[in-house]
Design an enzyme around this catalytic site. Structure first.
Site, PDB file in Angstrom:
ATOM      1  N   GLU A 115       0.911  -1.478  -0.027  1.00 23.87           N
ATOM      2  CA  GLU A 115       0.077  -0.065   0.021  1.00 23.87           C
ATOM      3  C   GLU A 115       0.897   1.121   0.015  1.00 23.87           C
ATOM      4  O   GLU A 115       1.783   1.387   0.787  1.00 23.87           O
ATOM      5  CB  GLU A 115      -0.777  -0.018   1.106  1.00 23.87           C
ATOM      6  CG  GLU A 115      -2.058  -1.093   1.074  1.00 23.87           C
ATOM      7  CD  GLU A 115      -2.774  -1.372   2.268  1.00 23.87           C
ATOM      8  OE1 GLU A 115      -3.980  -1.715   2.054  1.00 23.87           O
ATOM      9  OE2 GLU A 115      -2.338  -1.004   3.490  1.00 23.87           O
ATOM     10  N   CYS A 128       3.755   8.432   1.247  1.00 22.55           N
ATOM     11  CA  CYS A 128       4.323   7.252   2.365  1.00 22.55           C
ATOM     12  C   CYS A 128       4.162   6.087   1.539  1.00 22.55           C
ATOM     13  O   CYS A 128       3.401   5.526   0.883  1.00 22.55           O
ATOM     14  CB  CYS A 128       3.301   6.968   3.431  1.00 22.55           C
ATOM     15  SG  CYS A 128       3.644   5.985   4.747  1.00 22.55           S
ATOM     16  N   CYS A 135       6.312  -7.282   7.092  1.00 22.83           N
ATOM     17  CA  CYS A 135       7.653  -6.922   7.860  1.00 22.83           C
ATOM     18  C   CYS A 135       8.051  -8.152   8.734  1.00 22.83           C
ATOM     19  O   CYS A 135       7.257  -8.885   9.276  1.00 22.83           O
ATOM     20  CB  CYS A 135       7.274  -5.699   8.777  1.00 22.83           C
ATOM     21  SG  CYS A 135       8.680  -5.022   9.526  1.00 22.83           S
ATOM     22  N   CYS A 139       6.286  -5.656  15.928  1.00 24.96           N
ATOM     23  CA  CYS A 139       6.010  -4.528  16.766  1.00 24.96           C
ATOM     24  C   CYS A 139       4.553  -5.160  17.505  1.00 24.96           C
ATOM     25  O   CYS A 139       3.827  -5.233  16.317  1.00 24.96           O
ATOM     26  CB  CYS A 139       6.430  -3.289  16.340  1.00 24.96           C
ATOM     27  SG  CYS A 139       7.898  -3.125  15.682  1.00 24.96           S
ATOM     28  N   CYS A 142       1.701  -2.882  15.760  1.00 24.56           N
ATOM     29  CA  CYS A 142       1.502  -2.640  14.196  1.00 24.56           C
ATOM     30  C   CYS A 142       0.790  -3.818  13.555  1.00 24.56           C
ATOM     31  O   CYS A 142       0.961  -4.910  13.794  1.00 24.56           O
ATOM     32  CB  CYS A 142       3.045  -2.404  13.961  1.00 24.56           C
ATOM     33  SG  CYS A 142       3.087  -2.326  12.215  1.00 24.56           S
ATOM     34  N   CYS A 369      -1.143   5.404  10.101  1.00 19.86           N
ATOM     35  CA  CYS A 369       0.247   4.699  10.475  1.00 19.86           C
ATOM     36  C   CYS A 369      -0.060   3.484  11.097  1.00 19.86           C
ATOM     37  O   CYS A 369      -1.036   3.317  11.786  1.00 19.86           O
ATOM     38  CB  CYS A 369       1.118   5.594  11.600  1.00 19.86           C
ATOM     39  SG  CYS A 369       1.449   7.137  10.916  1.00 19.86           S
TER      40      CYS A 369
HETATM   41  N1  SAH Z   1       9.351  -0.037  10.069  1.00 18.48           N
HETATM   42  C1  SAH Z   1       9.481   1.324  10.047  1.00 18.48           C
HETATM   43  C2  SAH Z   1       8.965   2.043   9.221  1.00 18.48           C
HETATM   44  C3  SAH Z   1       7.195   1.630   9.058  1.00 18.48           C
HETATM   45  S1  SAH Z   1       6.061   1.964  10.418  1.00 18.48           S
HETATM   46  C4  SAH Z   1       9.495   1.527  11.644  1.00 18.48           C
HETATM   47  O1  SAH Z   1       8.905   0.967  12.449  1.00 18.48           O
HETATM   48  O2  SAH Z   1       9.976   2.834  11.895  1.00 18.48           O
HETATM   49  C5  SAH Z   1       5.952   3.786  10.522  1.00 18.48           C
HETATM   50  C6  SAH Z   1       5.463   4.310  11.753  1.00 18.48           C
HETATM   51  O3  SAH Z   1       4.144   3.855  12.042  1.00 18.48           O
HETATM   52  C7  SAH Z   1       6.412   3.884  12.836  1.00 18.48           C
HETATM   53  O4  SAH Z   1       6.763   5.172  13.672  1.00 18.48           O
HETATM   54  C8  SAH Z   1       5.587   2.922  13.713  1.00 18.48           C
HETATM   55  O5  SAH Z   1       6.013   2.629  14.940  1.00 18.48           O
HETATM   56  C9  SAH Z   1       4.322   3.255  13.529  1.00 18.48           C
HETATM   57  N2  SAH Z   1       3.276   2.540  13.858  1.00 18.48           N
HETATM   58  C10 SAH Z   1       2.917   1.328  13.528  1.00 18.48           C
HETATM   59  N3  SAH Z   1       1.752   0.878  13.926  1.00 18.48           N
HETATM   60  C11 SAH Z   1       1.149   2.004  14.337  1.00 18.48           C
HETATM   61  C12 SAH Z   1      -0.367   2.054  14.897  1.00 18.48           C
HETATM   62  N4  SAH Z   1      -1.200   1.168  14.990  1.00 18.48           N
HETATM   63  N5  SAH Z   1      -0.638   3.390  15.397  1.00 18.48           N
HETATM   64  C13 SAH Z   1       0.178   4.396  15.237  1.00 18.48           C
HETATM   65  N6  SAH Z   1       1.314   4.371  14.654  1.00 18.48           N
HETATM   66  C14 SAH Z   1       1.715   3.021  14.287  1.00 18.48           C
HETATM   67 FE1  SF4 Z   2       7.663  -3.500  11.258  1.00 21.68          FE
HETATM   68 FE2  SF4 Z   2       5.524  -2.403  11.856  1.00 21.68          FE
HETATM   69 FE3  SF4 Z   2       7.611  -2.725  13.702  1.00 21.68          FE
HETATM   70 FE4  SF4 Z   2       7.860  -0.842  11.527  1.00 21.68          FE
HETATM   71  S1  SF4 Z   2       6.324  -0.844  13.403  1.00 21.68           S
HETATM   72  S2  SF4 Z   2       9.216  -2.598  12.211  1.00 21.68           S
HETATM   73  S3  SF4 Z   2       6.415  -1.991   9.790  1.00 21.68           S
HETATM   74  S4  SF4 Z   2       6.384  -4.403  12.618  1.00 21.68           S
END
Ligand code: SAH
Ligand code: SF4
Length: 392
Positions: A115, A128, A135, A139, A142, A369
């Site tokens: 996406e 973006c 991934c 996390c 996420c 995000c």
């Molecule tokens: N993998 C990289 C980039 C993609 S995530 C990273 O983790 O930085 C982009 C941003 O969105 C990151 O700061 C991540 O922590 C945040 N993010 C992920 N899931 C989210 C959610 N459910 N609500 C708000 N931010 C989120």
């Molecule tokens: Fe991967 Fe989501 Fe963690 Fe970013 S926030 S490293 S996309 S699992």
């Protein structure tokens, strides 16, 4: 603004193998493009000039048909068309949010999907983009991290996301028109879509070099932000080889909490990460690092957290981006209350740091995000859930 219907198709898409065929030129560095042209018969003496010409057609004017590249001899154009293609990922669907945010579902080779999100604001337009399908990191807050299917995107698939958005926004200058004549709709790129960009370093670097190249898309390195969860060994390399701005998914102020939110912390903990970050501004000759901090109710949002955060980052030129948690189906956390977020922001602000609260954009189309996940994956999951319900 129109709002399109939700995505419903593709539940049973079978990954297709693309036919072997002509070489795709999109995503090749200038050096590789030169080598490829020579290997396919372009005389070495002419190669540099041909690279410049083809580059400008592809990346400055968005032209993909060799026959339209009118400053090349007709016979040479025909030869190029036989041996090469200029191909970018295919847009499967586009959704437009009530707030103007656009989300593209994009299909890449192998039938995978990623996406891409375009966020228009008054003073800028941010694209973006994704660096991986899914991934490998997990996390806990996420959505992307729950997707099993993973592969690295190629450099062509990464820069291709910028190109397809430029197509959709009708942003390419007309052939011959110099760059910089009209205001940019895509003025900024953030690598904050699906995937961990520093686990796909070479392709991300090559794609960003193309985005920054002055004879093409020509975005300044200060308008590109790479977000990482904290892949420490690649951070200095990012400064040296890309030189873009850096954002770090920080999200917690103790190792105990960060271990659960951002598990890569078990490998490179807060102290190790901060040590590396201290060198980034000097190495990349850039101003500030963005610390991303997702606000999770009762988990990382106390006054004590805010104060610890300020202590930890002391001495690092920084901005703290507070991200209200975006919920997704089955997510294990809740968004902090608004007053809590404001109080947290206030503590940081009073300590001398900018602390913008990121307004969630495109929530109605799951474009915010951390909500990104391929539609096929979503559909697969809901099918699995349905099957569980009916007792299979
Ligand atoms: N993998 C990289 C980039 C993609 S995530 C990273 O983790 O930085 C982009 C941003 O969105 C990151 O700061 C991540 O922590 C945040 N993010 C992920 N899931 C989210 C959610 N459910 N609500 C708000 N931010 C989120
Ligand atoms: Fe991967 Fe989501 Fe963690 Fe970013 S926030 S490293 S996309 S699992």
């Amino acid at each position: 603004m129109t709002q399109t219907a939700p995505i419903t198709q593709d539940v049973l898409t079978i990954p297709r193998k693309l036919p072997e065929g002509p070489v795709n030129l999109v995503g090749l560095t200038r050096d590789t493009l030169r080598e490829v042209l020579i290997a396919h018969g372009t005389p070495e003496k002419q190669a540099k000039m041909r690279v410049n010409q083809i580059w400008q057609w592809i990346y400055q004017w968005g032209v993909r048909d060799f026959h339209a590249m009118t400053n090349l001899a007709k016979a040479y154009r025909a030869e190029l068309a036989e041996k090469f293609v200029v191909a970018i990922p295919e847009v499967v669907s586009k959704q437009v949010s009530a707030d103007g945010t656009r989300k593209y579902l994009v299909r890449i080779a192998g039938g995978h999907e990623v996406e891409v999100v375009y966020i228009p604001e008054t003073d800028r337009g941010t694209l973006c983009i994704s660096s991986q399908v899914g991934c490998t990191l997990t996390c806990s807050f996420c959505h992307t991290g729950t997707q099993k299917l993973v592969r690295n995107l190629t450099a062509g698939e990464i820069i291709g996301q910028v190109m397809l958005a430029r197509d959709d926004l009708n942003e390419w200058p007309k052939p011959g028109e110099p760059a910089g004549e009209r205001p940019r709709l895509i003025s900024n790129i953030v690598l904050m879509g699906m995937g961990e960009p520093l686990y796909n370093f070479d392709n991300v670097r090559d794609a960003m070099k193309i985005a920054m190249d002055g004879e093409g898309i020509s975005l300044s390195r200060r308008r590109i932000t790479l977000s990482t969860s904290g892949v420490v060994p690649e951070i200095a390399k990012t400064a040296e080889e890309i030189g873009c701005l850096l954002a770090v998914s920080f999200h917690a102020t103790t190792d105990e909490v960060r271990d659960t939110l951002v598990p890569i912390n078990k490998k490179w903990n807060i102290a190790t990460l901060l040590e590396t970050l201290r060198d980034y501004p000097r190495l990349s000759n850039s101003e500030r690092i963005t610390f991303e901090y997702v606000m999770l109710k009762g988990v990382n949002d106390s006054d004590a957290d805010a104060r610890r955060l300020v202590q930890l980052i002391k001495g690092i030129p920084a901005k703290i981006n507070l991200i209200p948690f975006n919920e997704w189906p089955g997510s294990p956390y809740q968004r902090s209350d608004w007053e809590r977020i404001e109080r947290f922001a206030d503590i940081i602000y009073k300590a001398g740091y900018a602390s913008p609260i990121r307004t969630p954009r495109g929530e109605d189309i799951m474009a915010a995000c951390g909500q990104l996940k391929s539609a096929t994956e979503r559909a697969r999951k809901s099918r699995a859930q349905i099957e569980a319900e009916v007792g299979h």
